[in-house]
Design a protein around this motif. Structure first.
Motif, PDB file in Angstrom:
ATOM      1  N   MET A  67      -8.707  -3.032  -4.219  1.00  0.00           N
ATOM      2  CA  MET A  67      -8.200  -4.190  -4.969  1.00  0.00           C
ATOM      3  C   MET A  67      -7.345  -5.106  -4.085  1.00  0.00           C
ATOM      4  O   MET A  67      -7.490  -6.330  -4.121  1.00  0.00           O
ATOM      5  CB  MET A  67      -7.392  -3.734  -6.184  1.00  0.00           C
ATOM      6  N   LEU A  68      -6.463  -4.511  -3.301  1.00  0.00           N
ATOM      7  CA  LEU A  68      -5.615  -5.327  -2.417  1.00  0.00           C
ATOM      8  C   LEU A  68      -6.430  -5.992  -1.315  1.00  0.00           C
ATOM      9  O   LEU A  68      -6.280  -7.198  -1.057  1.00  0.00           O
ATOM     10  CB  LEU A  68      -4.515  -4.452  -1.806  1.00  0.00           C
ATOM     11  N   ALA A  69      -7.291  -5.237  -0.662  1.00  0.00           N
ATOM     12  CA  ALA A  69      -8.101  -5.791   0.426  1.00  0.00           C
ATOM     13  C   ALA A  69      -9.055  -6.850  -0.110  1.00  0.00           C
ATOM     14  O   ALA A  69      -9.273  -7.884   0.539  1.00  0.00           O
ATOM     15  CB  ALA A  69      -8.873  -4.679   1.127  1.00  0.00           C
ATOM     16  N   GLY A  70      -9.639  -6.603  -1.266  1.00  0.00           N
ATOM     17  CA  GLY A  70     -10.550  -7.586  -1.853  1.00  0.00           C
ATOM     18  C   GLY A  70      -9.863  -8.902  -2.136  1.00  0.00           C
ATOM     19  O   GLY A  70     -10.413  -9.977  -1.857  1.00  0.00           O
ATOM     20  N   ALA A  71      -8.651  -8.847  -2.668  1.00  0.00           N
ATOM     21  CA  ALA A  71      -7.918 -10.079  -2.948  1.00  0.00           C
ATOM     22  C   ALA A  71      -7.602 -10.835  -1.655  1.00  0.00           C
ATOM     23  O   ALA A  71      -7.755 -12.062  -1.588  1.00  0.00           O
ATOM     24  CB  ALA A  71      -6.630  -9.757  -3.703  1.00  0.00           C
TER      25      ALA A  71
END
Length: 133
Positions: A67-71
């Protein structure tokens, strides 16, 4: 104050537990190594002897990291696409290393953080409780 802690186990704060987790150290003593490999857990702590058999983080660390990397990656890719409109091969050259860096580098620390917080809060699998009718 934590009444369930015995005399041999000092009471730790959530911050202390989180720092032990981020350092990839034993959640009980904060000294021993948690990992035997990149993401392979050691069987027990080499300092205090805590058995790591209770550890079950599941997919939690991977989900947080995705989730963090995708954002981060999608936000950067959109800005670059809208502002510069580079060819697709340049997107691959730019974003593949960033994807690897934002997923693999923090994964070990995130897993040990969740392990340490699981230990701190004495998390256990849910159990059905027999209730009198």
């Amino acid at each position: 104050m934590n009444d369930t802690a015995g005399p041999s186990e000092p009471v730790t704060t959530v911050l202390q537990s989180a720092m032990r987790g981020l350092a990839c150290k034993c959640p009980r003593c904060g000294q021993g190594k948690l990992y035997a490999g990149f993401l392979t857990l050691a069987p027990s702590c080499d300092r205090c002897g805590l058995d790591y058999a209770f550890i079950d983080t599941g997919d939690g660390p991977a989900i947080f990291i995705i989730m963090l990397a995708g954002a981060i990656v999608v936000g950067c890719a959109l800005v670059v696409e809208v502002k510069y409109q580079p060819p697709y091969w340049l997107h691959a050259v730019l974003w593949l290393p960033l994807i690897l860096a934002t997923t693999l580098l923090p994964l070990r620390a995130m897993k040990s953080l969740l392990i340490s917080l699981q230990f701190h809060h004495k998390a256990a699998p849910g159990r059905l409780v027999d209730r009198a009718k």
